[in-house]
Design a protein around this motif. Sequence first.
Motif, PDB file in Angstrom:
ATOM      1  N   TYR A   1      62.165  43.410  10.969  1.00  0.00           N
ATOM      2  CA  TYR A   1      62.373  43.701   9.550  1.00  0.00           C
ATOM      3  C   TYR A   1      61.119  44.274   8.889  1.00  0.00           C
ATOM      4  O   TYR A   1      61.219  44.990   7.892  1.00  0.00           O
ATOM      5  N   PHE A   2      59.947  43.959   9.428  1.00  0.00           N
ATOM      6  CA  PHE A   2      58.708  44.483   8.836  1.00  0.00           C
ATOM      7  C   PHE A   2      58.732  46.013   8.830  1.00  0.00           C
ATOM      8  O   PHE A   2      58.372  46.656   7.845  1.00  0.00           O
ATOM      9  N   PHE A   3      59.171  46.583   9.948  1.00  0.00           N
ATOM     10  CA  PHE A   3      59.140  48.032  10.118  1.00  0.00           C
ATOM     11  C   PHE A   3      60.350  48.699   9.460  1.00  0.00           C
ATOM     12  O   PHE A   3      60.279  49.849   9.053  1.00  0.00           O
ATOM     13  N   GLU A   4      61.427  47.947   9.366  1.00  0.00           N
ATOM     14  CA  GLU A   4      62.609  48.448   8.664  1.00  0.00           C
ATOM     15  C   GLU A   4      62.310  48.616   7.178  1.00  0.00           C
ATOM     16  O   GLU A   4      62.709  49.605   6.555  1.00  0.00           O
ATOM     17  N   CYS A   5      61.565  47.662   6.627  1.00  0.00           N
ATOM     18  CA  CYS A   5      61.235  47.683   5.208  1.00  0.00           C
ATOM     19  C   CYS A   5      60.078  48.629   4.915  1.00  0.00           C
ATOM     20  O   CYS A   5      60.084  49.331   3.886  1.00  0.00           O
ATOM     21  N   PHE A   6      59.090  48.665   5.798  1.00  0.00           N
ATOM     22  CA  PHE A   6      57.905  49.511   5.604  1.00  0.00           C
ATOM     23  C   PHE A   6      57.651  50.332   6.869  1.00  0.00           C
ATOM     24  O   PHE A   6      56.851  49.944   7.724  1.00  0.00           O
ATOM     25  N   PRO A   7      58.336  51.478   6.993  1.00  0.00           N
ATOM     26  CA  PRO A   7      58.193  52.310   8.194  1.00  0.00           C
ATOM     27  C   PRO A   7      56.758  52.737   8.479  1.00  0.00           C
ATOM     28  O   PRO A   7      56.414  53.010   9.639  1.00  0.00           O
ATOM     29  N   ARG A   8      55.895  52.785   7.458  1.00  0.00           N
ATOM     30  CA  ARG A   8      54.516  53.199   7.706  1.00  0.00           C
ATOM     31  C   ARG A   8      53.776  52.212   8.606  1.00  0.00           C
ATOM     32  O   ARG A   8      52.756  52.565   9.219  1.00  0.00           O
ATOM     33  N   LEU A   9      54.283  50.971   8.707  1.00  0.00           N
ATOM     34  CA  LEU A   9      53.654  50.001   9.604  1.00  0.00           C
ATOM     35  C   LEU A   9      53.811  50.404  11.072  1.00  0.00           C
ATOM     36  O   LEU A   9      53.059  49.934  11.927  1.00  0.00           O
ATOM     37  N   ILE A  10      54.805  51.273  11.334  1.00  0.00           N
ATOM     38  CA  ILE A  10      54.977  51.755  12.703  1.00  0.00           C
ATOM     39  C   ILE A  10      53.731  52.510  13.151  1.00  0.00           C
ATOM     40  O   ILE A  10      53.297  52.390  14.306  1.00  0.00           O
ATOM     41  N   GLU A  11      53.145  53.270  12.237  1.00  0.00           N
ATOM     42  CA  GLU A  11      51.925  54.011  12.569  1.00  0.00           C
ATOM     43  C   GLU A  11      50.799  53.056  12.966  1.00  0.00           C
ATOM     44  O   GLU A  11      50.022  53.339  13.883  1.00  0.00           O
ATOM     45  N   THR A  12      50.721  51.932  12.254  1.00  0.00           N
ATOM     46  CA  THR A  12      49.708  50.929  12.593  1.00  0.00           C
ATOM     47  C   THR A  12      49.925  50.404  14.004  1.00  0.00           C
ATOM     48  O   THR A  12      48.982  50.290  14.796  1.00  0.00           O
ATOM     49  N   GLU A  13      51.180  50.121  14.335  1.00  0.00           N
ATOM     50  CA  GLU A  13      51.476  49.602  15.668  1.00  0.00           C
ATOM     51  C   GLU A  13      51.215  50.652  16.740  1.00  0.00           C
ATOM     52  O   GLU A  13      50.689  50.333  17.817  1.00  0.00           O
ATOM     53  N   VAL A  14      51.596  51.904  16.457  1.00  0.00           N
ATOM     54  CA  VAL A  14      51.359  52.969  17.429  1.00  0.00           C
ATOM     55  C   VAL A  14      49.871  53.096  17.739  1.00  0.00           C
ATOM     56  O   VAL A  14      49.460  53.302  18.886  1.00  0.00           O
ATOM     57  N   SER A  15      49.043  52.924  16.711  1.00  0.00           N
ATOM     58  CA  SER A  15      47.601  53.118  16.885  1.00  0.00           C
ATOM     59  C   SER A  15      46.933  51.966  17.627  1.00  0.00           C
ATOM     60  O   SER A  15      45.853  52.144  18.194  1.00  0.00           O
ATOM     61  N   ARG A  16      47.557  50.792  17.637  1.00  0.00           N
ATOM     62  CA  ARG A  16      46.860  49.641  18.224  1.00  0.00           C
ATOM     63  C   ARG A  16      47.525  49.047  19.464  1.00  0.00           C
ATOM     64  O   ARG A  16      46.911  48.234  20.155  1.00  0.00           O
ATOM     65  N   ARG A  17      48.753  49.422  19.739  1.00  0.00           N
ATOM     66  CA  ARG A  17      49.448  48.852  20.901  1.00  0.00           C
ATOM     67  C   ARG A  17      49.228  49.713  22.136  1.00  0.00           C
ATOM     68  O   ARG A  17      49.446  50.922  22.113  1.00  0.00           O
ATOM     69  N   HIS A  18      48.794  49.085  23.218  1.00  0.00           N
ATOM     70  CA  HIS A  18      48.561  49.797  24.472  1.00  0.00           C
ATOM     71  C   HIS A  18      49.853  49.874  25.288  1.00  0.00           C
ATOM     72  O   HIS A  18      50.594  48.888  25.375  1.00  0.00           O
TER      73      HIS A  18
END
Length: 260
Positions: A155-172
Amino acid sequence: MGINFHNQGNRTTYTTRTADHSWLELIKKIVPFENVSQALEIGCGGGIYSKALADLGAQSVTALDFSRTMLEGARENCKYYHNISFKYGSAYETGLESNSFELLLERALIHHIKDLDVCFHEAFRLLQDNSLFIVQDRTLEGCLLKGDNSHIRGYFFECFPRLIETEVSRRHKSHVVLDTLKEAGFKNIEVMKLWETRKVYQHKKQLLRDISERTGRSILHELDDEELQLLVSHIDNALPGSSNTSFVEKDRWTIWVAEK
C-alpha cells in the motif's frame, strides 16, 4: 529525507519486536549452532536478531552497528543477555579481528550499502574457513507486490508511487548479490525466499498506530507528516474488516546463504 539512525528519537524504533517463528525455524535448519561459539551480526539495529542468535544456541554474539544511538537501544533491549557484546563500526570496516567468527548475519542491511564488494570482502575476512555468511534483504520484486491484509508494504507504493524510485535506487538485484558474494570468495551459495511474519496486530488501530509512528520502517521516513497521515487513511480504507479485525503482517524476504 530518509531515516536518521543517529537521532535519539529513533533509538528504540528497531527494538519493539522479536524474531518470528518462521525465521527461527529456517535459521535452525541452515546453521549447526552446536558449532557456533562466536557469532556476529553486522547492522544489529535494536538487537532483535542478536538476541535470536543467542537463543538459537550461539555461545557468544557480537552486535555491531554504525550508529551509537542504535547501539544504545540494542544494549537496553539485550540487557539480560550476558553473552552479547556490542561494537561500534561499519560494514566496510568493522575493526574486528580476521577469522574470528563461525557465523555472520547481515539482515535488512544491504539496502543501506552502496558498495557490496567492500562489504562482502570484509565479511569474508571476518569468518573462519567453512563458516556461514547469511545475508537477508528484500528485493525490489518482493517489495512491490500488491498490497493486501498481510502485505501492508504494498500500500505504501500504491499511495505514493514516487517511493518506488527510492526502492529502485536502494534494492540490490538478487543476481548482483549472488555474483558479488562469489567475487568476494564465497562458495556453495544458496538463495531462499521467506514469507516472514513481521507482526501480529490484534486490531486495525494497533496497525495504523505502528504505521503512523514509522516503527521499524525506514521507507516511511521518506514521507513528511502530512503524507504519512494520508497513507494511514489510505490503508485504513483499503483494509477489509472492522476496527476490531486482527491482521498478520508478512514481508517477502530473500536470503542468501554462503560458505567461506
